[in-house]
Design a protein around this motif. Structure first.
Motif, PDB file in Angstrom:
ATOM      1  N   SER A 156      19.760  11.055   5.759  1.00  0.00           N
ATOM      2  CA  SER A 156      21.082  11.250   5.184  1.00  0.00           C
ATOM      3  C   SER A 156      22.164  10.588   6.038  1.00  0.00           C
ATOM      4  CB  SER A 156      21.386  12.742   5.030  1.00  0.00           C
ATOM      5  OG  SER A 156      21.562  13.365   6.288  1.00  0.00           O
ATOM      6  N   LYS A 157      21.787  10.144   7.231  1.00  0.00           N
ATOM      7  CA  LYS A 157      22.707   9.430   8.116  1.00  0.00           C
ATOM      8  C   LYS A 157      22.241   7.996   8.366  1.00  0.00           C
ATOM      9  CE  LYS A 157      23.909  13.732  10.519  1.00  0.00           C
ATOM     10  NZ  LYS A 157      23.918  14.454  11.833  1.00  0.00           N
ATOM     11  N   SER A 158      21.363   7.502   7.493  1.00  0.00           N
ATOM     12  CA  SER A 158      20.714   6.218   7.737  1.00  0.00           C
ATOM     13  C   SER A 158      20.924   5.225   6.600  1.00  0.00           C
ATOM     14  CB  SER A 158      19.210   6.411   7.943  1.00  0.00           C
ATOM     15  OG  SER A 158      18.939   7.273   9.028  1.00  0.00           O
ATOM     16  N   VAL A 159      20.857   3.950   6.973  1.00  0.00           N
ATOM     17  CA  VAL A 159      20.778   2.840   6.031  1.00  0.00           C
ATOM     18  C   VAL A 159      19.467   2.117   6.314  1.00  0.00           C
ATOM     19  CG1 VAL A 159      21.800   0.680   5.233  1.00  0.00           C
ATOM     20  CG2 VAL A 159      23.277   2.556   5.981  1.00  0.00           C
ATOM     21  N   VAL A 160      18.715   1.824   5.266  1.00  0.00           N
ATOM     22  CA  VAL A 160      17.423   1.161   5.414  1.00  0.00           C
ATOM     23  C   VAL A 160      17.505  -0.225   4.786  1.00  0.00           C
ATOM     24  CG1 VAL A 160      14.946   1.267   4.914  1.00  0.00           C
ATOM     25  CG2 VAL A 160      16.247   3.394   5.311  1.00  0.00           C
ATOM     26  N   LEU A 161      17.251  -1.243   5.584  1.00  0.00           N
ATOM     27  CA  LEU A 161      17.249  -2.630   5.114  1.00  0.00           C
ATOM     28  C   LEU A 161      15.804  -3.110   5.062  1.00  0.00           C
ATOM     29  CD1 LEU A 161      18.699  -5.305   4.403  1.00  0.00           C
ATOM     30  CD2 LEU A 161      18.821  -5.764   6.864  1.00  0.00           C
ATOM     31  N   VAL A 162      15.379  -3.612   3.900  1.00  0.00           N
ATOM     32  CA  VAL A 162      13.992  -4.036   3.697  1.00  0.00           C
ATOM     33  C   VAL A 162      13.963  -5.529   3.386  1.00  0.00           C
ATOM     34  CG1 VAL A 162      11.870  -3.660   2.389  1.00  0.00           C
ATOM     35  CG2 VAL A 162      13.454  -1.744   2.780  1.00  0.00           C
ATOM     36  N   ASP A 163      13.394  -6.309   4.298  1.00  0.00           N
ATOM     37  CA  ASP A 163      13.278  -7.761   4.118  1.00  0.00           C
ATOM     38  C   ASP A 163      11.910  -8.174   4.655  1.00  0.00           C
ATOM     39  OD1 ASP A 163      13.472 -10.484   3.972  1.00  0.00           O
ATOM     40  OD2 ASP A 163      15.183 -10.689   5.322  1.00  0.00           O
ATOM     41  N   ILE A 164      10.869  -7.972   3.840  1.00  0.00           N
ATOM     42  CA  ILE A 164       9.501  -8.143   4.328  1.00  0.00           C
ATOM     43  C   ILE A 164       8.668  -9.066   3.428  1.00  0.00           C
ATOM     44  CG2 ILE A 164       9.319  -6.115   5.806  1.00  0.00           C
ATOM     45  CD1 ILE A 164       8.338  -4.481   3.489  1.00  0.00           C
ATOM     46  N   GLU A 165       9.331 -10.081   2.877  1.00  0.00           N
ATOM     47  CA  GLU A 165       8.656 -11.225   2.270  1.00  0.00           C
ATOM     48  C   GLU A 165       7.621 -10.876   1.207  1.00  0.00           C
ATOM     49  OE1 GLU A 165       9.976 -14.188   3.239  1.00  0.00           O
ATOM     50  OE2 GLU A 165      11.274 -12.881   4.418  1.00  0.00           O
ATOM     51  N   SER A 166       7.947 -10.006   0.301  1.00  0.00           N
ATOM     52  CA  SER A 166       7.157  -9.551  -0.855  1.00  0.00           C
ATOM     53  C   SER A 166       6.333  -8.288  -0.566  1.00  0.00           C
ATOM     54  CB  SER A 166       6.237 -10.635  -1.435  1.00  0.00           C
ATOM     55  OG  SER A 166       5.036 -10.774  -0.707  1.00  0.00           O
ATOM     56  N   ALA A 167       6.230  -7.878   0.694  1.00  0.00           N
ATOM     57  CA  ALA A 167       5.527  -6.624   0.999  1.00  0.00           C
ATOM     58  C   ALA A 167       6.317  -5.416   0.519  1.00  0.00           C
ATOM     59  CB  ALA A 167       5.261  -6.516   2.501  1.00  0.00           C
ATOM     60  N   GLU A 168       7.590  -5.626   0.135  1.00  0.00           N
ATOM     61  CA  GLU A 168       8.389  -4.510  -0.370  1.00  0.00           C
ATOM     62  C   GLU A 168       7.745  -3.834  -1.576  1.00  0.00           C
ATOM     63  OE1 GLU A 168      10.289  -8.301  -2.218  1.00  0.00           O
ATOM     64  OE2 GLU A 168       9.432  -7.679  -0.293  1.00  0.00           O
ATOM     65  N   ASN A 182      17.631  10.239   0.529  1.00  0.00           N
ATOM     66  CA  ASN A 182      18.960  10.512   1.057  1.00  0.00           C
ATOM     67  C   ASN A 182      19.565   9.315   1.794  1.00  0.00           C
ATOM     68  OD1 ASN A 182      19.118  13.249   0.180  1.00  0.00           O
ATOM     69  ND2 ASN A 182      17.704  13.808   1.835  1.00  0.00           N
ATOM     70  N   ALA A 183      18.836   8.246   1.884  1.00  0.00           N
ATOM     71  CA  ALA A 183      19.313   7.046   2.571  1.00  0.00           C
ATOM     72  C   ALA A 183      19.930   6.060   1.578  1.00  0.00           C
ATOM     73  CB  ALA A 183      18.155   6.365   3.301  1.00  0.00           C
ATOM     74  N   HIS A 184      20.778   5.183   2.090  1.00  0.00           N
ATOM     75  CA  HIS A 184      21.133   3.971   1.355  1.00  0.00           C
ATOM     76  C   HIS A 184      20.063   2.939   1.703  1.00  0.00           C
ATOM     77  CE1 HIS A 184      25.124   4.581  -0.466  1.00  0.00           C
ATOM     78  NE2 HIS A 184      25.279   5.486   0.492  1.00  0.00           N
ATOM     79  N   VAL A 185      19.521   2.274   0.704  1.00  0.00           N
ATOM     80  CA  VAL A 185      18.431   1.321   0.915  1.00  0.00           C
ATOM     81  C   VAL A 185      18.836  -0.021   0.306  1.00  0.00           C
ATOM     82  CG1 VAL A 185      15.975   0.844   0.613  1.00  0.00           C
ATOM     83  CG2 VAL A 185      16.774   3.221   0.778  1.00  0.00           C
ATOM     84  N   ILE A 186      18.665  -1.078   1.080  1.00  0.00           N
ATOM     85  CA  ILE A 186      18.948  -2.441   0.604  1.00  0.00           C
ATOM     86  C   ILE A 186      17.637  -3.215   0.666  1.00  0.00           C
ATOM     87  CG2 ILE A 186      20.313  -4.530   0.941  1.00  0.00           C
ATOM     88  CD1 ILE A 186      22.251  -2.756   2.628  1.00  0.00           C
ATOM     89  N   VAL A 187      17.209  -3.756  -0.466  1.00  0.00           N
ATOM     90  CA  VAL A 187      15.904  -4.417  -0.552  1.00  0.00           C
ATOM     91  C   VAL A 187      16.084  -5.876  -0.970  1.00  0.00           C
ATOM     92  CG1 VAL A 187      13.579  -4.318  -1.521  1.00  0.00           C
ATOM     93  CG2 VAL A 187      14.943  -2.209  -1.341  1.00  0.00           C
ATOM     94  N   GLU A 188      15.647  -6.794  -0.128  1.00  0.00           N
ATOM     95  CA  GLU A 188      15.640  -8.204  -0.522  1.00  0.00           C
ATOM     96  C   GLU A 188      14.401  -8.450  -1.383  1.00  0.00           C
ATOM     97  OE1 GLU A 188      15.144 -12.417   1.745  1.00  0.00           O
ATOM     98  OE2 GLU A 188      16.971 -11.294   2.218  1.00  0.00           O
ATOM     99  N   ILE A 189      14.598  -9.067  -2.541  1.00  0.00           N
ATOM    100  CA  ILE A 189      13.532  -9.218  -3.515  1.00  0.00           C
ATOM    101  C   ILE A 189      12.855 -10.577  -3.373  1.00  0.00           C
ATOM    102  CG2 ILE A 189      12.971  -9.262  -5.970  1.00  0.00           C
ATOM    103  CD1 ILE A 189      13.748  -6.509  -4.839  1.00  0.00           C
ATOM    104  N   HIS A 190      11.524 -10.555  -3.263  1.00  0.00           N
ATOM    105  CA  HIS A 190      10.733 -11.783  -3.073  1.00  0.00           C
ATOM    106  C   HIS A 190       9.688 -11.938  -4.176  1.00  0.00           C
ATOM    107  CE1 HIS A 190      12.196 -10.664   0.980  1.00  0.00           C
ATOM    108  NE2 HIS A 190      12.320 -11.960   1.156  1.00  0.00           N
ATOM    109  N   ASP A 191      10.067 -11.660  -5.412  1.00  0.00           N
ATOM    110  CA  ASP A 191       9.111 -11.780  -6.507  1.00  0.00           C
ATOM    111  C   ASP A 191       8.621 -13.214  -6.685  1.00  0.00           C
ATOM    112  OD1 ASP A 191      11.781 -12.334  -7.246  1.00  0.00           O
ATOM    113  OD2 ASP A 191      11.281 -12.156  -9.374  1.00  0.00           O
ATOM    114  N   PHE A 192       9.451 -14.198  -6.327  1.00  0.00           N
ATOM    115  CA  PHE A 192       9.108 -15.613  -6.492  1.00  0.00           C
ATOM    116  C   PHE A 192       8.004 -16.065  -5.548  1.00  0.00           C
ATOM    117  CE2 PHE A 192      12.538 -15.130  -3.481  1.00  0.00           C
ATOM    118  CZ  PHE A 192      12.183 -15.956  -2.431  1.00  0.00           C
ATOM    119  N   VAL A 193       7.719 -15.282  -4.511  1.00  0.00           N
ATOM    120  CA  VAL A 193       6.664 -15.631  -3.558  1.00  0.00           C
ATOM    121  C   VAL A 193       5.287 -15.464  -4.193  1.00  0.00           C
ATOM    122  CG1 VAL A 193       5.603 -15.000  -1.349  1.00  0.00           C
ATOM    123  CG2 VAL A 193       8.101 -15.051  -1.573  1.00  0.00           C
TER     124      VAL A 193
END
Length: 269
Positions: A156-168, A182-193
């Protein structure tokens, strides 16, 4: 002798290779000018270090405060109400170290699969005086949230950034997303990989999962404005200035911002 199509293909490859070589040259020139210190944006003042284990040419955009502006700006906004940054795919610590070094977040928890990158992360954290505030782990799995919760991380006090080259698509399971609710989550999308339509299917499945738990909005790469960067006003051609903005992406990138549904207001538009 090459036929017309082969000649055009060869010219195209040579042009792209030449552009990347030029980007690398410009990066080194900018590193000399700035001494590796970010000049603009939320991370201004952060020393990115002299070594890069992940696409050194991207350092140009980082030093100018142009790199992933949309994500960097969102992390900056969210830091007003969140104190821990969890970074999956930390690479050389641009966010995991930088956001702590400039005082945006009190601490970071950084997952990185590469041994070389983890070593560089530690060096950069030490050089910026925040090694005790940057906690470094290996590969992120679908159980990373459970491990962090056990270590005392309050989502609830965290932000999660996900940038793992399609492993998301594999890491962000239903259970994992519920644990992050309870977190804010930002996910970079690598569907094109992922080829053969696999990426599109996995992205559709991910969207279905995240919409069960979060409010979801998509973010795309936007415009870049060089007029407010004095260092580029002279002795840089237009071609070079715009190459400095390049991140050599395979496509126009997009991210998902997942906001909690527990009454926490959404940040941004």
């Amino acid at each position: 002798m090459l036929n017309h199509e082969d000649a055009l293909a060869l010219l195209d490859q040579m042009t792209r290779d030449g552009a990347e070589l030029r980007r690398f040259f410009l990066m080194n020139r900018l590193m000399d000018v700035t001494q590796g210190i970010v000049q603009h944006g939320p991370l201004a003042g952060f020393n990115i270090g002299n070594r890069a284990t992940w696409r050194a040419s991207d350092n140009s955009a980082k030093l100018l405060g142009l790199y992933e502006q949309e994500v960097c700006g969102l992390l900056d906004q969210l830091s007003e109400s969140r104190s821990t940054l969890v970074d999956l795919g930390g690479a050389d610590g641009f966010y995991a170290v930088g956001m702590v070094a400039v005082g945006k977040y009190a601490e970071s928890r950084c997952f990185e699969i590469s041994n070389e990158s983890r070593e560089n992360l530690r060096e950069i954290a030490a050089a910026n005086g925040v090694c005790e505030k940057v906690h470094i782990y290996g590969e992120a799995t679908q159980y990373f949230a459970q491990g962090l919760w056990a270590a005392g991380v309050d989502f609830s006090k965290s932000v999660v950034l996900v940038d793992i080259e399609s492993a998301e698509f594999d890491v962000l399971t239903d259970e994992c997303l519920y644990n992050l609710r309870n977190a804010h989550v930002i996910v970079e999308i690598h569907d094109f990989v992922l080829i053969g339509g696999v990426g599109k299917r996995k992205y559709a499945d991910l969207l279905e999962r995240v919409n069960k738990v979060f409010d979801v909005r998509e973010i795309k790469t936007g415009a870049r404005d060089l007029s407010g960067i004095p260092i580029l006003s002279d002795h840089w051609t237009d071609t070079d200035r715009w190459l400095l903005c390049s991140e050599s992406r395979a496509k126009l990138m997009s991210w998902l911002h997942l906001s909690p549904r527990n009454g926490t207001p959404k940040v941004g538009p």
